[in-house]
Design an enzyme around this catalytic site. Sequence first.
Site, mmCIF file in Angstrom:
data_model
loop_
_atom_site.group_PDB
_atom_site.id
_atom_site.type_symbol
_atom_site.label_atom_id
_atom_site.label_comp_id
_atom_site.label_asym_id
_atom_site.label_seq_id
_atom_site.Cartn_x
_atom_site.Cartn_y
_atom_site.Cartn_z
ATOM 1 N N GLU A 8 0.600 -1.171 -0.085
ATOM 2 C CA GLU A 8 -0.074 -0.107 0.382
ATOM 3 C C GLU A 8 1.425 1.415 -0.089
ATOM 4 O O GLU A 8 0.394 2.344 0.016
ATOM 5 C CB GLU A 8 -1.273 -0.071 1.270
ATOM 6 N N ASP A 103 -3.248 -3.325 2.763
ATOM 7 C CA ASP A 103 -2.922 -3.283 4.129
ATOM 8 C C ASP A 103 -4.069 -4.294 4.046
ATOM 9 O O ASP A 103 -4.941 -3.833 3.231
ATOM 10 C CB ASP A 103 -3.510 -1.967 5.144
ATOM 11 N N TYR A 307 -1.331 -3.960 13.773
ATOM 12 C CA TYR A 307 -2.026 -3.888 12.943
ATOM 13 C C TYR A 307 -3.077 -2.512 13.809
ATOM 14 O O TYR A 307 -4.131 -3.235 14.967
ATOM 15 C CB TYR A 307 -2.427 -4.640 11.971
#
Length: 754
Positions: A8, A103, A307
């Site tokens: 990303e 992501d 994350y």
Amino acid sequence: MKTLIIAEKPDMGRNIAAAIEPKAKNLRSYLEGEQYIITWAIGHLIELAEPDQYDEKYKKWNISHLPIIPEQFKLIPNPRTYDQLKVIAELAKKCDQLVNACDAGREGQHIFSLIQRHLGLKQPVKRLWISDLTSETIRNGFATLKDGSEYENLTRAARSRSEADWLIGMNGSRAFTTKHNVLLSVGRVQTPVLALIYDRQKQIEAFSSLKFYELEGYFTQGDTTYRGMWQGERLTDQLKVEALAAKVKGKPARIISYEVKETKEYPFKLYDLTLLQREANGKYAFSAKKTLDTAQSLYEKHKVISYPRTNSNYVTEQNIPEMHKSLSALQGTAYHDLVQGANRNLVHKNNKNICNPSKVEDHHAILPTNRKASGLTPDEQKLYDLIVRRFLSQFYPPAEYKVHTVMTEVEQEMFKTTVKELLHLGWKVIYADQKKEKPKSSKGKEKEEEEDEEVEVSEPFSIDAQGQVVCSDAVVKEKDTQPPKHFNEGTLLKAMESAGKQIEDEELRDAMKDSGLGTPATRAATIERLKKVGYIDMQGKKIVLTQKGRMAVELIRGAGIELLTSPEMTGQWERRLNEISRGTASDEQFMHNVKRFATLIVDKVRVQPRAAKTAFEGETPAPAGTKRGSTARAKSSAPSGSTKAKTASKKSPDASSNPSDGANAFLAACPRPGCGGSLFMGRKGYGCSHYKEGCKFVIWKESFGRNLTDTQVQALVQKGKTTKLKLVLPDGTAADGRIVLKNIDTGELGTETE
């Protein structure tokens, strides 16, 4: 042929290369190794086309052209990142397989899908789905790549979200703006959030304070004195309560009941993003966006947390060994003593307060990784500290208390005493050095009132239920009923998470997460959007509604489109998107309903009476020949100026913006004499489109403790000053006053205080 990996962002691409192709050659916009070519997307490279890409007539905003409902949505490259898109297209020709390494969430899936669709990439796709960026996790992720087809439902949900936002934002914003001749932004998520703020403001304005009195009795038995609260109806008559105090003071009393019960308080849940944002706002006054950006840096740049864009407070069985490794990694750090006191046996797969796989979907709770933190900024350190302490608390036993409940009668009046005696500090030792700021659990009003009656003590407490007691004193306290509190970003995030419902039960609130307003990843952007379009303002940590925000809600409701302001209904849409991602709902049916609703909005606005010109207190009218709206994602839904001016503003260093900031919107004519340019909003300030011709006029967005709104900048340019605001002066003192335009040539600002 090689495999093309599309990450990303550049940082993520470089992390992946370091883990699986450490000898890869760095070729600036990609890295090439023996087996893999690694490149990146830099966010959204592809966007949904604006209406004028479907028909030239849409360049001018006209309500008779609405609704705009494309049969097929067109995709266009983002001109600012077009070169990187070309790089991906060329690299794909040399590869026979793709890896989606964006992501691991709905937006990451969408970014890859748009590139794949626009470039017509036909290669088979594998999906990398990982929760942190340590080399070990990346290598494990590549060893267990999933087939891209397993994420088709998530792709459908992401596409539906994007197209639904376009339909509601484009049609709603154009309809209300052209009808009322003022820039009005409407969005699928932002409008119900604005309605939450509006309804709270109305409750505050309608509130009428009531004076009441409390009676505290102080009882003595030997060397022990304890306080009791009078039990009865709320007293509003001062003479009556003073008579009660005189009646009991100095009189003998008797203990009617005395109960002692042992209780335990377990550690608070691990963080999801929304809870982390709420606590960082409460403790450090971080905005939701600042917390998200800081957490993203801890994840991407430093790789010291997992994350962050998660909506889960739990982990799976597979995460338990990782938690133990992370605990070991904290030895020798500032947390060494707390690690030494940790009990590893408390974190195991059968501890349902921590490990609950049924409540983990895309990502587990936010955890520290086994990488030692170094080089953190002060703000990164603060956020990392919150995450680490919450993590460490799971390795400690519950805090233990004895709760003493005493009912004391004196002169036939009853008093209740609750004393919470600390037996064992347990996990609260983690916060012992910051006791005043220890994390608070969310509690309802009744719970708060109960706590007013409760006294916490660390020394042993006991009384003799049969012994003599005297009411040694009686104190009358005057109080006022309090209005509902203004939202701050923390409490607004909580309301967004539960679609505005006042839910105090934690399990029920967990169940509502699927039907909240927006997602953990988008809520910060929604709040920033409301600031940017001038619907809300910040007074310290307090969110206040502007006149423009008030009118927007009243016009939408006045048009009979209550549904657009309904948090519950929008929450149900979000739930439907989650069901689409799980394959239990139809994306076609969802989009059919959204299209019908977009048509309904236009039909209702078309017959609505136009708002009075004075209704917006001098808001700037929509310019004649308004061109180009925008999607209601994180982009501006206000009209923009000419294409030429827009192109110029995009090239200006001051006007350059994040892709998420969206198109730069026309605000006003440049006030510099003889300039003739137009002001546009950039990332850090409001600059002139004639900057290449030498115009130096710029108003910086952050001025005197304010984050200036479009409306305030327009007031500065057109009237020379803002309305009265709470300011922070250059010497750091707070003051009420106006921001004034001191220099018409440069945009230099000053203040005018009373």
